[in-house]
Motif scaffolding. Sequence first.
Motif, mmCIF file in Angstrom:
data_model
loop_
_atom_site.group_PDB
_atom_site.id
_atom_site.type_symbol
_atom_site.label_atom_id
_atom_site.label_comp_id
_atom_site.label_asym_id
_atom_site.label_seq_id
_atom_site.Cartn_x
_atom_site.Cartn_y
_atom_site.Cartn_z
ATOM 1 N N UNK A 484 8.294 -10.638 3.782
ATOM 2 C CA UNK A 484 8.392 -11.472 4.985
ATOM 3 C C UNK A 484 7.014 -11.914 5.449
ATOM 4 N N UNK A 485 6.032 -11.004 5.394
ATOM 5 C CA UNK A 485 4.670 -11.373 5.786
ATOM 6 C C UNK A 485 4.116 -12.460 4.882
ATOM 7 N N UNK A 486 4.446 -12.386 3.608
ATOM 8 C CA UNK A 486 3.968 -13.404 2.673
ATOM 9 C C UNK A 486 4.591 -14.762 2.949
ATOM 10 N N UNK A 487 5.863 -14.758 3.332
ATOM 11 C CA UNK A 487 6.568 -16.023 3.550
ATOM 12 C C UNK A 487 6.245 -16.654 4.888
ATOM 13 N N UNK A 488 6.128 -15.854 5.931
ATOM 14 C CA UNK A 488 5.978 -16.399 7.281
ATOM 15 C C UNK A 488 4.601 -16.136 7.898
#
Length: 851
Positions: A484-488
């Motif tokens: 999630x951190x990578x995507x957002x």
Amino acid sequence: MARSKKPEVLDDDFVENIIDIDVEEEMRSAFLEYSYSVIYSRALPDARDGLKPVQRRILFSMDELGLMPTKNHVKSSRVVGEVMGKYHPHGDLAIYDTLVRMAQDFTMRLPLVDGHGNFGSLDQGPAASRYTEARLAPAALTLTESLDENTVDFVPNYDDSLQQPSVLPAAFPNLLVNGASGIAVGMATNMPPHNLGEVVQAAVHLIKNPDCSLDDLMRFIPGPDLPMGGRIVGLEGVRDAYLSGRGSFRTRATCSIENVTPRKKGIVVTELPYMVGPEKVIDRMRDLVSSKKLQGISDVKDLSDRHHGLRLVIELKNGFNPDAVLEQLYKLTPMEESFGINNVALVDGQPRTLGLKDLLRVYTDFRIDVVRRRTAYRLGKKEDRLHLVDGLLIAILDIDEVIQIIRSSDDSGIARERLMKVFDLSEAQASYILDLQLRRLTKFSRLELEKEAEELRKEIEKLRAILADVKLLHKVVCDELLAIAKEYGTPRRTVLLEASGETKTAKSATPLEIADDPCWVLLSSTGLVARTTNADPLGTDGNRRKHDAIVAAARTSARGEFGVVTSTGRLFRVSALELPHLVDTHEAPVLDGGAPLAAFVDLAPGEKVLTVTSLRADSPGLALGTAAGVVKRVNPDYANKPIMEVITLKADDVVVGAVELQTGTEELVFVTNEAQLLHFNADGVRPQGRTGGGVAGIKLGKGAHVIHFGSVSRDGVVVTGAGHPSSPDGEITSLKVAPFAEFPAKGRATAGVRAHRFLRGENHLTFAWVGSAPARAADATGKAITLPPADGKRDGSGDTAPGQIAAIGTTAPYTDVSADASASEVAEQTPVSAAEESAEGTLSLFDGDDA
């Protein structure tokens, strides 16, 4: 005591009933119930998903409505009505206000609602709900996903007609990422937003290292990351808040000092403190200026737009120090604000004040439980499906008998019991076989079922392994968080400053008004002008990039004036205070940004700037040379006029050179297009008033004209460049550099001596310059050009030109003297020594490599 009296009725079966109650006890009970309702149901966020009840209900309702990021927006009023009618028994204004805040990118670090329309700004409210549209933002899906997989408990709504989640699964630490604010009864919460990537890294570290310290976590989360950027000054209060749950920090606007016009400096604000709008800052500035509590500001302009973001331009008055004005703005306006951290959130239904580690601990424990419950739910679903597939495979192996049993049965109930008895099936398996479609009874379907059964067994094995191994469960949680951190995730926007953050007053720090200190005014070959107080105004460090050459320098003071001499014989008075200022360094001056001299003087068509000069009455004055060979020394009795004539020119004549004499004993030099050079002592020219027309300087041949006039000492150099008749104007085909000492002096009004022997095809000089060594050349763009050594003969031919030279400057005549030094004091000073000349040895009057 107070009495509660029921209304009287006429029916005799009812008797009047009066109950005595204690008012104090009744008020205490009612207040506690109200307080609990506000704290638990309205004002404080849950530490697990970071949402207040109204926020949770909005996201859940939008998820139920199918308002996905890939679908069209719907009216906000529809969402508000859905939430109010089903889950939130409060007013529509409160619901819409919450919806709006979740869509504002300046309020939340990671918006949860994708708004379409006017959702307001820091200074203005949003449009009505009937005019705006909304749908879920992509990040919101990570909060609501797996709601249907028994990940959280559901509770009844306000009238027990529907079920709603008590908390959302929350796949990222929303409370830290987006912060929270709310006022309850007797308590409040105020939490700043943080960077998603940093928070996730800290959460993962805590899961892997449960006993880590606060300092370990602060290596990942050094401080808040506000949506609009800005600067956080002083981190002591931030660490206090991370330790105890309470603290404070100061946020500052992000500013830069720029030339907003060629004649004015300004402070450009591109980021403001959290939740501070430009109109609030502007109104405060105007109040302070009108009350004379804030000085140095002439105008404020808001040039913000949707494409370029915030841009607040504060124009400064000439004579005020930009740094000192900026200090005043930080002290007196909302450009510096304090943010009080109060990390109050609900934990197990109770309000608690939490530090950073506690906040992360509550979230990670909750998320681990969510993933465990989801895994158990998925395991049950996979096992149920495998049970059905196994039964179906048994039936397919003897499908003829299965069909016979079904056909011979009176009803489905009897058929189910017979199948269970004959094939040893469960009731679920038998029912599934009865519901089977005939098209599934193919050989290919059997292969598909066998493949499906094998895949189900593998998935069941993985899910059981996750439930059996805590480390594997933690790995799943960590991997999902990192994904999630990578995507957002986005880069940090807020700059953290470790300084104590105490705002210095203008009185104790930088003086508000610019002092009237001695300074130099520098003119570059591309027409840029600036002032500096550096002892070596031209920079002799020899380590500069390709830059513009300095062609003239004049001594004055920061609040004084200097003169600009043009080719038409006019002299303009210009204030030095309006010029960009070169910052002093130990090596050489570094310019904040040069300004075109044309912005300070109103030139006529074809008129060119020749030099800058001081306007000191005790100087030897100006020396001018014209294209017709006239020389004039101008008495330094300049009138106090903005523009004045310093020579009376004949028709078609122009001034080709002007120099400010330092001692009055310099050698004045003429160079003609026929390569004739004449020099004589300035003492031989009698000074004249401003209206004088000058005297004969050099004798010219027919058709000849002067291309250069200047002054030089005996250690100077002569640079000449020849050209072909068919060459473009100004093109140099051969270049020669010779010592000035090679050229003998001749009397004034004579023809002089030859300075350049033409090669075949050459018949005139296109460029000439005479001045003190070392010489620094530049082309039309300001790029430095390396000159050959000064070893040419007086009447020798030139060599191939290293480039097309536009101008040449020098450092020797300019030394660090005060603006009121006498001519004799100037003469006694030693010229500034220069480093070895190179292609990088010139000074910049602009930001960048080109003019």
